[in-house]
Design a protein around this motif. Structure first.
Motif, mmCIF file in Angstrom:
data_model
loop_
_atom_site.group_PDB
_atom_site.id
_atom_site.type_symbol
_atom_site.label_atom_id
_atom_site.label_comp_id
_atom_site.label_asym_id
_atom_site.label_seq_id
_atom_site.Cartn_x
_atom_site.Cartn_y
_atom_site.Cartn_z
ATOM 1 N N ASN A 59 -24.017 23.643 -66.794
ATOM 2 C CA ASN A 59 -23.948 22.286 -66.227
ATOM 3 C C ASN A 59 -22.627 22.112 -65.485
ATOM 4 O O ASN A 59 -21.752 22.981 -65.554
ATOM 5 C CB ASN A 59 -24.115 21.212 -67.329
ATOM 6 C CG ASN A 59 -23.082 21.362 -68.427
ATOM 7 O OD1 ASN A 59 -21.891 21.175 -68.204
ATOM 8 N ND2 ASN A 59 -23.533 21.749 -69.620
ATOM 9 N N GLY A 60 -22.485 20.989 -64.814
ATOM 10 C CA GLY A 60 -21.294 20.754 -63.997
ATOM 11 C C GLY A 60 -20.042 20.515 -64.821
ATOM 12 O O GLY A 60 -18.928 20.812 -64.366
ATOM 13 N N THR A 61 -20.208 19.992 -66.012
ATOM 14 C CA THR A 61 -19.060 19.767 -66.888
ATOM 15 C C THR A 61 -18.497 21.111 -67.362
ATOM 16 O O THR A 61 -17.287 21.339 -67.339
ATOM 17 C CB THR A 61 -19.464 18.894 -68.102
ATOM 18 O OG1 THR A 61 -20.121 17.722 -67.621
ATOM 19 C CG2 THR A 61 -18.264 18.492 -68.929
ATOM 20 N N ASP A 157 -14.107 19.233 -57.526
ATOM 21 C CA ASP A 157 -15.319 18.779 -58.213
ATOM 22 C C ASP A 157 -16.324 18.364 -57.138
ATOM 23 O O ASP A 157 -16.214 17.296 -56.531
ATOM 24 C CB ASP A 157 -14.984 17.607 -59.153
ATOM 25 C CG ASP A 157 -16.194 17.145 -59.965
ATOM 26 O OD1 ASP A 157 -17.329 17.469 -59.573
ATOM 27 O OD2 ASP A 157 -15.988 16.449 -60.976
ATOM 28 N N ALA A 159 -19.656 18.073 -57.543
ATOM 29 C CA ALA A 159 -20.941 17.706 -58.165
ATOM 30 C C ALA A 159 -21.743 16.725 -57.304
ATOM 31 O O ALA A 159 -22.964 16.708 -57.362
ATOM 32 C CB ALA A 159 -20.693 17.105 -59.555
ATOM 33 N N GLN A 160 -21.044 15.913 -56.491
ATOM 34 C CA GLN A 160 -21.753 14.897 -55.714
ATOM 35 C C GLN A 160 -21.817 15.241 -54.218
ATOM 36 O O GLN A 160 -22.333 14.445 -53.445
ATOM 37 C CB GLN A 160 -21.075 13.523 -55.899
ATOM 38 C CG GLN A 160 -21.057 13.081 -57.361
ATOM 39 C CD GLN A 160 -20.584 11.649 -57.567
ATOM 40 O OE1 GLN A 160 -20.311 10.917 -56.614
ATOM 41 N NE2 GLN A 160 -20.504 11.239 -58.827
ATOM 42 N N SER A 186 -22.816 20.610 -59.951
ATOM 43 C CA SER A 186 -23.798 20.302 -60.989
ATOM 44 C C SER A 186 -25.184 20.289 -60.370
ATOM 45 O O SER A 186 -25.358 19.829 -59.240
ATOM 46 C CB SER A 186 -23.494 18.914 -61.571
ATOM 47 O OG SER A 186 -24.622 18.398 -62.258
ATOM 48 N N LYS A 191 -28.763 15.031 -58.840
ATOM 49 C CA LYS A 191 -27.753 15.467 -57.860
ATOM 50 C C LYS A 191 -28.446 15.943 -56.582
ATOM 51 O O LYS A 191 -29.652 16.188 -56.577
ATOM 52 C CB LYS A 191 -26.881 16.578 -58.469
ATOM 53 C CG LYS A 191 -26.055 16.115 -59.678
ATOM 54 C CD LYS A 191 -24.828 15.305 -59.293
ATOM 55 C CE LYS A 191 -24.329 14.397 -60.383
ATOM 56 N NZ LYS A 191 -23.536 15.000 -61.436
HETATM 57 C C1 LIG Z 1 -22.502 14.832 -62.464
HETATM 58 C C2 LIG Z 1 -21.040 15.038 -62.375
HETATM 59 C C3 LIG Z 1 -20.357 15.944 -63.203
HETATM 60 C C4 LIG Z 1 -20.979 16.624 -64.378
HETATM 61 O O1 LIG Z 1 -22.135 17.323 -64.169
HETATM 62 P P1 LIG Z 1 -23.123 17.635 -65.397
HETATM 63 O O2 LIG Z 1 -24.018 18.684 -64.848
HETATM 64 O O3 LIG Z 1 -23.830 16.377 -65.728
HETATM 65 O O4 LIG Z 1 -22.306 18.148 -66.523
HETATM 66 C C5 LIG Z 1 -19.003 16.138 -62.994
HETATM 67 N N1 LIG Z 1 -18.352 15.473 -62.035
HETATM 68 C C6 LIG Z 1 -18.945 14.572 -61.240
HETATM 69 C C7 LIG Z 1 -18.153 13.863 -60.196
HETATM 70 C C8 LIG Z 1 -20.314 14.312 -61.388
HETATM 71 O O5 LIG Z 1 -20.915 13.393 -60.602
#
Ligand SMILES: *Cc1c(COP(=O)(O)O)cnc(C)c1O
Length: 374
Positions: A59-61, A157, A159-160, A186, A191
């Motif tokens: 996952n992204g975390t 980061d 993820a978005q 992520s 997403k």
């Molecule tokens: C969604 C998100 C994460 C975490 O991703 P997961 O896959 O839910 O762990 C981290 N940083 C940002 C900015 C996100 O939007």
């Protein structure tokens, strides 16, 4: 009308036969963990990013955590990040006993305010984690300049903002997540490139560092049962990789659909003086993970959200409580971050996704106008 923040079902229906067949192949092979599709997807994603090493994970975390572990930061080291972000960014820093150092965000673009970074740098500062929030890039040219000057690592980061592009002053372009030492992303279902469960990845520029990230994600081993460093267990399932490998082919098309929807909103909302539509910095494209408005203080956001909800229109607040006001992340520093505090009170994100129709958008905006008595 059945308006949703994200229409995963509508998106699936259009690629159902491809997805179903790829999933079935994985099930038939029973290679659920570390099947060949995982590496295949990593290779294709690497190509998509223009050649970064891609290390997949759960996952992204985890991607953020593994990145910080790979850079060998020590407990007490300081890591700079925006205070206006999803909790995961701060969480992994704190979890590793590093010190999160919050910075306020730019009032127009909602990403870390680069002009406030240098005053927070101390001898203990080791890294900056810029967050490409809502789908547009941070001013990475300034970030990289600061990082170079102060010898700091950069973990983006992403993820978005997967698929967004940053343009440097010399006109060259790089994809979000491929500019710093490590970019993390992520594949959470909602997403921009989402799977049908959890998933994540790192984009790593240095080959050795990529190997280390890979080892950490796999219990610190590169040879089975030989554990050279402390790692964790963070894997992308083969089924998720198979789904992502199909969806990756559509990612640019998906970004375009979101951008088109944003343009429609911009036009429809343009004449409402109580609402500010998103602004896009000249150095970045925007892939609109969110379409986030700032309401002015004449609008009661709660009432507006309730009115929209009664009319079948969902909306969301990203994020209602700034990190420095969260119980887990409060410090005794008594800091204030006026832009973030303001955003937490006045932002509102409207539905945006790959299947949104202009008829739905017209309806949404007509209800906003009705609420504001236009
Ligand atoms: C969604 C998100 C994460 C975490 O991703 P997961 O896959 O839910 O762990 C981290 N940083 C940002 C900015 C996100 O939007």
């Amino acid at each position: 009308m059945n308006i949703q923040m994200v229409d995963l079902k509508g998106q699936y229906k259009k690629i159902k036969s491809e997805i179903d067949s790829e999933m079935q192949k994985v099930i038939d092979s029973t290679a659920f963990i570390k099947g060949p599709k995982v590496e295949e997807f990593a290779q294709n994603l690497s190509k998509y990013t223009g050649g970064s090493n891609v290390v997949t994970c759960a996952n992204g975390t985890d991607a953020l955590q593994i990145a910080l572990m790979a850079l060998e930061l020590e407990p007490g080291d300081e890591v700079i990040l925006p205070v206006h972000t999803y909790v995961a960014t701060a969480e992994v820093i704190a979890l590793l006993r590093l010190e999160p150092i919050f910075i306020d965000v730019h009032p127009k673009y909602f990403t870390i305010d680069v002009s406030q970074i240098e005053e927070k740098i101390t001898p203990k500062t080791k890294a900056i984690v810029p967050v490409h929030l809502y789908g547009q890039c941070v001013d990475m040219e300034s970030i990289m300049k600061i990082a170079k000057q102060h010898n700091l690592f950069v973990i983006e980061d992403t993820a978005q903002a997967i698929g967004a592009y940053f343009t440097f002053a010399d006109g060259s372009k790089k994809q979000a997540g491929t500019i710093g030492d490590i970019g993390t992303t992520s594949f959470f279902p909602s997403k921009n490139l989402g799977c049908y469960g959890d998933g994540g990845a790192m984009f790593v520029q240095d080959n050795e560092l990529a190997k280390k990230c890979q080892m950490i994600a796999n219990h610190g081993q590169s040879v089975k049962y030989h554990h050279d460093i402390i790692g964790c267990n963070s894997r992308l399932d083969t089924i998720q990789a198979a789904i992502l490998d199909v969806k990756l082919k559509y990612l640019d098309q998906y970004s375009k659909a979101r951008q088109n929807a944003a343009t429609v909103y911009d036009e429809l909302l343009g004449d409402i003086k109580e609402i500010k539509t998103p602004e896009v910095a000249a150095y970045s494209t925007h892939v609109y993970h969110q379409y986030t408005l700032i309401l002015n203080d004449s609008i009661d956001r709660n009432e507006m959200q309730t009115f929209l909800k009664e009319n079948g229109i969902p909306s969301m607040i990203y994020y209602p409580v700034p990190l420095h006001h969260q119980k887990a992340y409060r410090t005794d520093k008594n800091e204030s971050f006026p832009v973030t505090e303001k955003l937490s009170k006045y932002v509102l994100s409207l539905p945006i996704h790959t299947e949104l129709t202009s008829a739905e958008q017209e309806f949404i905006v007509s209800k906003i106008k009705e609420f504001l008595k236009y």
